[in-house]
Write an enzyme that holds these catalytic residues in place. Structure first.
Site, PDB file in Angstrom:
ATOM      1  N   PHE A 165     -28.556 -39.367 -38.028  1.00 14.67           N
ATOM      2  CA  PHE A 165     -29.672 -40.267 -38.345  1.00 14.67           C
ATOM      3  C   PHE A 165     -30.376 -39.882 -39.650  1.00 14.67           C
ATOM      4  O   PHE A 165     -31.481 -40.338 -39.906  1.00 14.67           O
ATOM      5  CB  PHE A 165     -30.679 -40.272 -37.184  1.00 14.67           C
ATOM      6  CG  PHE A 165     -30.058 -40.703 -35.876  1.00 14.67           C
ATOM      7  CD1 PHE A 165     -29.828 -42.043 -35.610  1.00 14.67           C
ATOM      8  CD2 PHE A 165     -29.668 -39.764 -34.929  1.00 14.67           C
ATOM      9  CE1 PHE A 165     -29.235 -42.448 -34.411  1.00 14.67           C
ATOM     10  CE2 PHE A 165     -29.073 -40.153 -33.730  1.00 14.67           C
ATOM     11  CZ  PHE A 165     -28.855 -41.500 -33.470  1.00 14.67           C
ATOM     12  N   ARG A 167     -31.763 -39.570 -43.410  1.00 17.17           N
ATOM     13  CA  ARG A 167     -32.059 -40.530 -44.474  1.00 17.17           C
ATOM     14  C   ARG A 167     -31.778 -39.867 -45.815  1.00 17.17           C
ATOM     15  O   ARG A 167     -32.077 -38.682 -45.979  1.00 17.17           O
ATOM     16  CB  ARG A 167     -33.551 -40.920 -44.456  1.00 17.17           C
ATOM     17  CG  ARG A 167     -33.971 -41.684 -43.235  1.00 17.17           C
ATOM     18  CD  ARG A 167     -35.473 -41.593 -43.047  1.00 17.17           C
ATOM     19  NE  ARG A 167     -35.878 -40.210 -42.827  1.00 17.17           N
ATOM     20  CZ  ARG A 167     -37.147 -39.805 -42.740  1.00 17.17           C
ATOM     21  NH1 ARG A 167     -38.124 -40.652 -42.896  1.00 17.17           N
ATOM     22  NH2 ARG A 167     -37.436 -38.539 -42.516  1.00 17.17           N
ATOM     23  N   ASN A 221     -30.268 -48.439 -36.345  1.00 11.93           N
ATOM     24  CA  ASN A 221     -30.309 -48.956 -37.716  1.00 11.93           C
ATOM     25  C   ASN A 221     -30.613 -50.450 -37.738  1.00 11.93           C
ATOM     26  O   ASN A 221     -31.360 -50.931 -38.599  1.00 11.93           O
ATOM     27  CB  ASN A 221     -28.986 -48.666 -38.433  1.00 11.93           C
ATOM     28  CG  ASN A 221     -28.986 -47.273 -39.046  1.00 11.93           C
ATOM     29  OD1 ASN A 221     -29.991 -46.570 -38.989  1.00 11.93           O
ATOM     30  ND2 ASN A 221     -27.878 -46.868 -39.612  1.00 11.93           N
ATOM     31  N   GLY A 266     -41.211 -55.427 -49.248  1.00 13.20           N
ATOM     32  CA  GLY A 266     -40.719 -55.167 -50.596  1.00 13.20           C
ATOM     33  C   GLY A 266     -39.625 -56.148 -50.945  1.00 13.20           C
ATOM     34  O   GLY A 266     -39.612 -57.279 -50.456  1.00 13.20           O
ATOM     35  N   CYS A 273     -26.301 -47.550 -45.424  1.00 18.17           N
ATOM     36  CA  CYS A 273     -26.274 -47.716 -43.961  1.00 18.17           C
ATOM     37  C   CYS A 273     -26.749 -49.081 -43.474  1.00 18.17           C
ATOM     38  O   CYS A 273     -26.014 -49.774 -42.772  1.00 18.17           O
ATOM     39  CB  CYS A 273     -27.131 -46.635 -43.306  1.00 18.17           C
ATOM     40  SG  CYS A 273     -26.340 -45.036 -43.369  1.00 18.17           S
ATOM     41  N   LYS A 276     -24.598 -52.261 -44.173  1.00 16.56           N
ATOM     42  CA  LYS A 276     -23.276 -52.109 -43.543  1.00 16.56           C
ATOM     43  C   LYS A 276     -23.389 -52.126 -42.020  1.00 16.56           C
ATOM     44  O   LYS A 276     -22.615 -52.808 -41.346  1.00 16.56           O
ATOM     45  CB  LYS A 276     -22.701 -50.778 -44.030  1.00 16.56           C
ATOM     46  CG  LYS A 276     -21.622 -50.172 -43.190  1.00 16.56           C
ATOM     47  CD  LYS A 276     -21.125 -48.884 -43.822  1.00 16.56           C
ATOM     48  CE  LYS A 276     -21.855 -47.650 -43.349  1.00 16.56           C
ATOM     49  NZ  LYS A 276     -21.469 -47.129 -42.062  1.00 16.56           N
ATOM     50  N   LYS A 333     -33.591 -46.403 -53.163  1.00 16.70           N
ATOM     51  CA  LYS A 333     -34.904 -45.914 -52.739  1.00 16.70           C
ATOM     52  C   LYS A 333     -35.191 -44.629 -53.509  1.00 16.70           C
ATOM     53  O   LYS A 333     -34.270 -44.049 -54.103  1.00 16.70           O
ATOM     54  CB  LYS A 333     -34.936 -45.682 -51.239  1.00 16.70           C
ATOM     55  CG  LYS A 333     -34.072 -44.543 -50.748  1.00 16.70           C
ATOM     56  CD  LYS A 333     -34.332 -44.310 -49.288  1.00 16.70           C
ATOM     57  CE  LYS A 333     -33.909 -42.932 -48.873  1.00 16.70           C
ATOM     58  NZ  LYS A 333     -34.239 -42.620 -47.510  1.00 16.70           N
TER      59      LYS A 333
HETATM   60  C1  UDX Z   1     -31.143 -45.164 -42.999  1.00 23.86           C
HETATM   61  C2  UDX Z   1     -31.749 -44.702 -41.664  1.00 23.86           C
HETATM   62  O1  UDX Z   1     -33.162 -44.523 -41.827  1.00 23.86           O
HETATM   63  C3  UDX Z   1     -31.094 -43.410 -41.213  1.00 23.86           C
HETATM   64  O2  UDX Z   1     -31.589 -43.035 -39.947  1.00 23.86           O
HETATM   65  C4  UDX Z   1     -29.579 -43.638 -41.137  1.00 23.86           C
HETATM   66  O3  UDX Z   1     -28.925 -42.434 -40.779  1.00 23.86           O
HETATM   67  C5  UDX Z   1     -29.032 -44.146 -42.455  1.00 23.86           C
HETATM   68  O4  UDX Z   1     -29.746 -45.323 -42.857  1.00 23.86           O
HETATM   69  P1  UDX Z   1     -31.386 -44.474 -45.576  1.00 23.86           P
HETATM   70  O5  UDX Z   1     -30.469 -45.625 -45.835  1.00 23.86           O
HETATM   71  O6  UDX Z   1     -31.126 -43.179 -46.233  1.00 23.86           O
HETATM   72  O7  UDX Z   1     -31.449 -44.178 -43.980  1.00 23.86           O
HETATM   73  O8  UDX Z   1     -32.859 -44.896 -46.018  1.00 23.86           O
HETATM   74  P2  UDX Z   1     -34.209 -45.440 -45.362  1.00 23.86           P
HETATM   75  O9  UDX Z   1     -35.306 -44.546 -45.758  1.00 23.86           O
HETATM   76  O10 UDX Z   1     -34.073 -45.714 -43.932  1.00 23.86           O
HETATM   77  O11 UDX Z   1     -34.396 -46.817 -46.158  1.00 23.86           O
HETATM   78  C6  UDX Z   1     -33.414 -47.837 -46.120  1.00 23.86           C
HETATM   79  C7  UDX Z   1     -33.843 -49.007 -46.951  1.00 23.86           C
HETATM   80  O12 UDX Z   1     -34.936 -49.680 -46.326  1.00 23.86           O
HETATM   81  C8  UDX Z   1     -34.308 -48.665 -48.367  1.00 23.86           C
HETATM   82  O13 UDX Z   1     -33.785 -49.634 -49.261  1.00 23.86           O
HETATM   83  C9  UDX Z   1     -35.818 -48.777 -48.293  1.00 23.86           C
HETATM   84  O14 UDX Z   1     -36.394 -49.111 -49.525  1.00 23.86           O
HETATM   85  C10 UDX Z   1     -35.975 -49.891 -47.277  1.00 23.86           C
HETATM   86  N1  UDX Z   1     -37.257 -49.853 -46.556  1.00 23.86           N
HETATM   87  C11 UDX Z   1     -37.543 -48.820 -45.710  1.00 23.86           C
HETATM   88  C12 UDX Z   1     -38.170 -50.889 -46.728  1.00 23.86           C
HETATM   89  O15 UDX Z   1     -37.923 -51.844 -47.477  1.00 23.86           O
HETATM   90  N2  UDX Z   1     -39.346 -50.854 -46.019  1.00 23.86           N
HETATM   91  C13 UDX Z   1     -39.653 -49.853 -45.168  1.00 23.86           C
HETATM   92  O16 UDX Z   1     -40.739 -49.897 -44.564  1.00 23.86           O
HETATM   93  C14 UDX Z   1     -38.732 -48.790 -45.014  1.00 23.86           C
END
Ligand code: UDX
Length: 464
Positions: A165, A167, A221, A266, A273, A276, A333
């Site tokens: 999990f 990030r 996810n 946003g 992740c 996909k 991000k």
């Molecule tokens: C995610 C899951 O959080 C993680 O548990 C899993 O193992 C892999 O996928 P990650 O893709 O690294 O992790 O990033 P995350 O911080 O979750 O953000 C994913 C996307 O959502 C980013 O583009 C982020 O900008 C966006 N996001 C996140 C938002 O637009 N708003 C939010 O409130 C949170």
């Protein structure tokens, strides 16, 4: 005694690793960080990858991606980590082998399992090991792999689903301080072997069957992505009715049944992740005869959200043809240099298609990004240089350093000081006092000049 549970007379420490080596197959974010975490817990670790250049770089102590903490751990555990391209170094000495190869979406939307299948094919007959699957795979994959292993005579391979999990951007602390460890297995001995490795982390353990563990990852996810698309739609309604989504999200998030996390609107989610896994779960449901309607909407909202900002910008500027637009941030991000499914790429392509000229900046993404951006895009090393002479700037990635741009001289350097904050990073009033025309997502716009609150509102009165 369980022969698969690594035992040692004294507890292992990072300085003095003990027990048999743990194997890792695939040195991407999940694999490398899992390997580093196991080294940190005092295990010798052997990492296998098919990419010779990557293995050579890792042997030289160079991480293949930007991730806070990884370089330091690579240096710290140099002597207890081995990197190899030879499967025999892993499938033999390692009683537990984590599979951490990528499972990208295939042309049909299903997860492409070819790399997982290649790993299974590389396990020799007679191997005695626990195969701990960390790659995200459709529910049912573990059962199929187990059947295949039995059918090909590899009875000594026991299967455990142990989804990850982490990030990106906080991968190291996420792996070392997990909120839960999920272990799906039909074989308690195999589950014990993996549980023993993670036991020192003290996280709650969810033990279940393999298919349920596989579903936990996909469902988690998909739920988080749903939360983001939901708040993005709330933001769009806030825009329409003149409410402020920041207040709405705070008011919602204080309800512990909802929670404050993942309520930041946003320009859409990206990364390796969410896009996909949401598509894969929708496809998995469809293949099993169930139409997962909600996820279709989650995906569509996310796609529209990336494009919505282009319409906003065209409204403000009159036209985009010939406009010079600065994109602040390329990574999907902050905290990573990953461009997979990044909103910046869609935004750049759309703006270029409308005739805009692009100047981009990102504090960590390298110049290779230009290969993914429209021809003619300029990439600058200083964020302020992207804004100089621009007709508008868009905050695409909420890198904290962009807060330093909120200065009068930066606003004055722009042809038009229009700052479209695609991540609601910047305080609107600070932006307005620095001279920017600030536009957020689901938040009231903020202009440099004081808005006259006494002026009569141009609201049509029913019946008039
Ligand atoms: C995610 C899951 O959080 C993680 O548990 C899993 O193992 C892999 O996928 P990650 O893709 O690294 O992790 O990033 P995350 O911080 O979750 O953000 C994913 C996307 O959502 C980013 O583009 C982020 O900008 C966006 N996001 C996140 C938002 O637009 N708003 C939010 O409130 C949170």
């Amino acid at each position: 005694m369980n022969p698969l549970v690594p035992s040692s007379p004294a507890p292992p420490t990072p300085e003095s690793p003990a027990g048999p080596p743990v194997g890792i197959v695939g040195t991407g974010y999940v694999g490398l960080v899992t390997g580093l975490a196991l080294a940190e817990l005092g295990h010798p670790v052997i990492c296998l990858d098919v990419d010779r250049a990557k293995v050579a770089a890792l042997r030289a102590g160079q991480a293949p991606f930007h991730e806070p903490g990884v370089d330091a751990l690579l240096a710290r555990h140099r002597d207890h980590l081995r990197f190899t391209t030879d499967p025999a170094e892993v499938f033999g000495p390692c009683p537990v082998v984590f599979v951490t190869v990528d499972t990208p979406p295939g042309p049909s939307g299903d997860a492409d399992l070819s790399r997982v299948e290649a790993v299974v094919a590389a396990i020799p007959t007679g191997a005695e090991l626990v195969m701990a699957m960390k790659s995200t795979v459709p529910a049912g994959t573990g059962r199929r792999i187990t059947r295949h292993l039995r059918a090909t005579g590899r009875h000594g391979v026991r299967y455990v689903s142990n989804p990850e999990f982490l990030r990106e951007g906080s991968a190291v602390p996420d792996v070392l301080h997990p909120e839960r460890v999920v272990l799906g297995a039909d074989d308690a001995v195999a589950a014990d072997a993996v549980a023993a490795l993670w036991a020192p982390l003290g996280a709650p353990v969810v033990r279940c069957d393999v298919a349920s563990a596989e579903m936990v990852k996909l469902a988690a996810n998909a739920f988080l992505a749903t939360k983001i698309s939901f708040v993005n739609e709330i933001a769009n309604v806030c825009d329409a009715v003149g409410a402020d989504v920041a207040t709405v999200a705070r008011g919602m998030g204080l309800d512990s049944r909802i929670g404050a996390a993942f309520l930041n609107p946003g320009i859409g989610y990206g990364g390796s992740c969410f896009p996909k896994d949401v598509a894969a779960l929708k496809q998995l449901a469809g293949n099993s005869g169930y139409h997962f309607q909600l996820l279709s909407a989650v995906i569509e909202v996310n796609e529209l959200q990336k494009r919505r900002i282009v319409v906003h910008l065209a409204d403000r500027l009159g036209q985009l043809q010939g406009a010079r637009i600065a994109l602040l941030g390329l990574a999907f991000k902050p905290g990573t240099d990953d461009l997979r499914e990044a909103s910046s790429l869609v935004l750049a392509a759309r703006l270029a298609a409308e005739g805009a000229t692009l100047v981009v900046h990102d504090p960590v993404v390298g110049d290779h990004a230009l290969g993914l951006l429209p021809p003619g895009t300029a990439k600058v090393a200083r964020a302020a240089d992207a804004l100089a002479g621009a007709d508008a700037a868009i905050v695409v990635t909420e890198w904290p350093e962009y807060l330093d741009l909120v200065r009068p001289e930066v606003a004055a350097s722009m042809a038009r000081p229009l700052l479209v904050d695609g991540r609601n990073l910047i305080d609107p009033e600070a932006a307005a006092s620095a001279g920017f025309e600030w536009v957020g997502v689901g938040r009231p716009d903020c202009f440099p000049a004081q808005i006259d609150l006494e002026a009569p509102a141009a609201v049509p009165v029913a019946g008039s």
